[in-house]
Design an enzyme around this catalytic site. Structure first.
Site, PDB file in Angstrom:
ATOM      1  CG  ASP A  97      14.478  -1.957  15.264  1.00 10.35           C
ATOM      2  OD1 ASP A  97      14.199  -2.272  15.963  1.00 10.35           O
ATOM      3  OD2 ASP A  97      14.882  -3.092  13.672  1.00 10.35           O
ATOM      4  CD  GLU A 163      15.704  -7.432  17.413  1.00 10.39           C
ATOM      5  OE1 GLU A 163      16.258  -8.514  17.558  1.00 10.39           O
ATOM      6  OE2 GLU A 163      14.300  -7.042  16.787  1.00 10.39           O
ATOM      7  CD  GLU A 164      11.207  -6.235  15.249  1.00 11.63           C
ATOM      8  OE1 GLU A 164      12.067  -7.915  14.291  1.00 11.63           O
ATOM      9  OE2 GLU A 164      11.395  -6.466  16.058  1.00 11.63           O
ATOM     10  NE  ARG A 208      16.586 -22.962  28.015  1.00 16.35           N
ATOM     11  CZ  ARG A 208      16.317 -23.192  28.654  1.00 16.35           C
ATOM     12  NH1 ARG A 208      15.485 -23.518  29.456  1.00 16.35           N
ATOM     13  NH2 ARG A 208      16.418 -25.500  28.323  1.00 16.35           N
TER      14      ARG A 208
END
Length: 428
Positions: A97, A163-164, A208
């Site tokens: 998106d 995703e947003e 990470r």
């Protein structure tokens, strides 16, 4: 000891051969990856509206001979590559998106698209790099299909919408994909995802172990008092003053209760609404904001402390208050499984090369990739998209009108997705 040494040498030799093949195939597909990226950038679509994007992706995946499912979580596309041999199921994810942002870049493939966001007409732009994510995963699909004979198990390619965040009143994104069974049939053993970064040099990958992106918990506090004339405050139970004390007290959770040397946390009040005249003390004030945490224990502590402080201050002022948290969409911590990270770190080093693999600082931004990691071990990595001749402080940030990433950064992404898959299958 001798047999273990022979196995290690064999694995190293195999990895080296794969690296050469992946490198060659990634070089071959790069021009096509760039072409795909430009297409998606020029034709962006908002969350849960990725209809043309999904159709484009599905058509290509079918051309590779993959088993393709569409309409997952509204517009998601899922494809499976079956090696025909026993082994793990590796999932690779890209988000599709775009954002309601007007592009100001003078690019030949710039976006001129408009769309509708929460009932309003808005410009649309890939201002976070999801266009590159789609293109990189399509490139990896081509590489892995070409290397099918080296695979052991299955690869599940997940092209995810929203995703947003889904539009108001709708479900969407990774949470809905998980709900609809994207990690089942076949059952996924591990999931890998990448995010391009506009302020990291091309050719660099950042990683990470543990919490890499924050959990997000929006909150709302409704403070109820007693209305009065502003000239006679002693006749009121003032929700404005009560709310002010709450805002200040909430800041002490991070500064005085969270062990900040071990955990990152943010409590931000972003909205205060109450009253309609200068000479009336209102009956009610609403507060809203966001909590970000990078550690499950810190998240639990913030939840407990907020409830305690809100109630305690309201009681002390003779008011009442209701805390709602989460208020709306809540994301878990994007958590890179430490054992998996240690297992795959050699793959990052071999793929990106000496000096191009860097440990990242955790960030308080969020990613709904975390919903996959709640169910299966996963890694979420950052790939550089900044041109080498651009200083970091001059590189445009994500979600801005001048956001830009260099096409050259995508080649490393294709290689990483491919090598992570191949190496995980071999190591498993």
């Amino acid at each position: 000891m001798k047999s273990k040494g022979i196995f290690a040498l064999s694995l190293l030799a195999s990895s080296s051969v794969w690296a050469n093949s992946v490198d060659q195939l990634a070089d071959q597909v790069q021009s096509q990856v760039v072409e795909w990226r430009h297409h998606f950038h020029q034709h962006p679509e908002l969350s849960n509206r990725e209809f043309k994007t999904a159709a484009y992706v599905a058509k290509y995946l079918k051309s590779l001979g993959l088993e393709v499912q569409t309409g997952v979580a509204k517009t998601g596309v899922v494809a499976v590559l079956d090696s025909g041999k026993p082994g793990p199921v590796v999932a690779l994810r890209a988000d599709m998106d775009a954002l309601p942002v007007k592009e100001v870049n003078n690019l030949p493939y710039r976006s001129e698209v408009t769309g509708e966001y929460n009932g309003e007409a808005v410009p649309v732009m890939h201002a976070c790099g999801h266009d590159t994510h789609i293109a990189m995963l399509m490139g990896a699909a081509k590489v892995l299909v070409a290397m099918k004979g080296e695979l052991k198990g299955k690869v599940k390619f997940i092209f995810q919408p929203a995703e947003e965040g889904a539009p108001v009143g709708e479900e969407g994104g990774a949470k809905l994909m998980v709900k609809e069974g994207v990690l089942k049939n076949p059952d996924v053993d591990v999931v890998f995802g990448l995010h391009i970064n506009s302020q990291t040099d091309i050719g660099t990958v950042k990683y990470r172990a543990g919490g890499v992106m924050a959990a997000v918990d929006p909150f709302k506090i409704e403070v109820h008092g007693k209305q009065s004339h502003g000239a006679y405050p002693w006749m009121s139970v003032d929700p404005v003053v009560t709310s002010a004390q709450m805002v200040m007290a909430l800041q002490t959770i991070v500064s005085r209760e969270v062990k900040v040397i071990d955990n990152g946390a943010v409590v931000s009040v972003g909205m205060i609404k109450g009253g309609n005249r200068t000479n009336i003390i209102p009956a009610e004030v609403d507060l809203a904001g966001t909590v970000r945490t990078l550690n499950p224990k810190a998240r639990e502590l913030v939840y407990e402390a907020m409830a305690r402080k809100v109630k305690g201050i309201a009681d002390s002022m003779g008011a009442t208050a209701t805390l709602t948290m989460p208020y709306g969409d809540s994301y878990p911590i994007t958590y890179n499984d430490p054992a998996l990270m240690a297992k795959m770190l050699p793959t990052l080093s071999r793929t990106a090369g000496e000096g191009h693999v860097k440990e990242a600082q955790a960030v308080t931004g969020a990613e709904d990739f975390s919903f996959y990691q709640e169910k299966v071990p996963g890694l979420f990595l950052f790939v550089g998209g900044k041109s080498l001749d651009v200083p970091e402080d001059k590189a445009p940030s994500h979600h801005t009108p001048d956001f830009y990433v260099d096409d050259a950064g995508m080649k490393l992404g294709v290689k990483l997705l491919s090598n992570l898959t191949l190496d995980y299958m071999q190591k498993s």
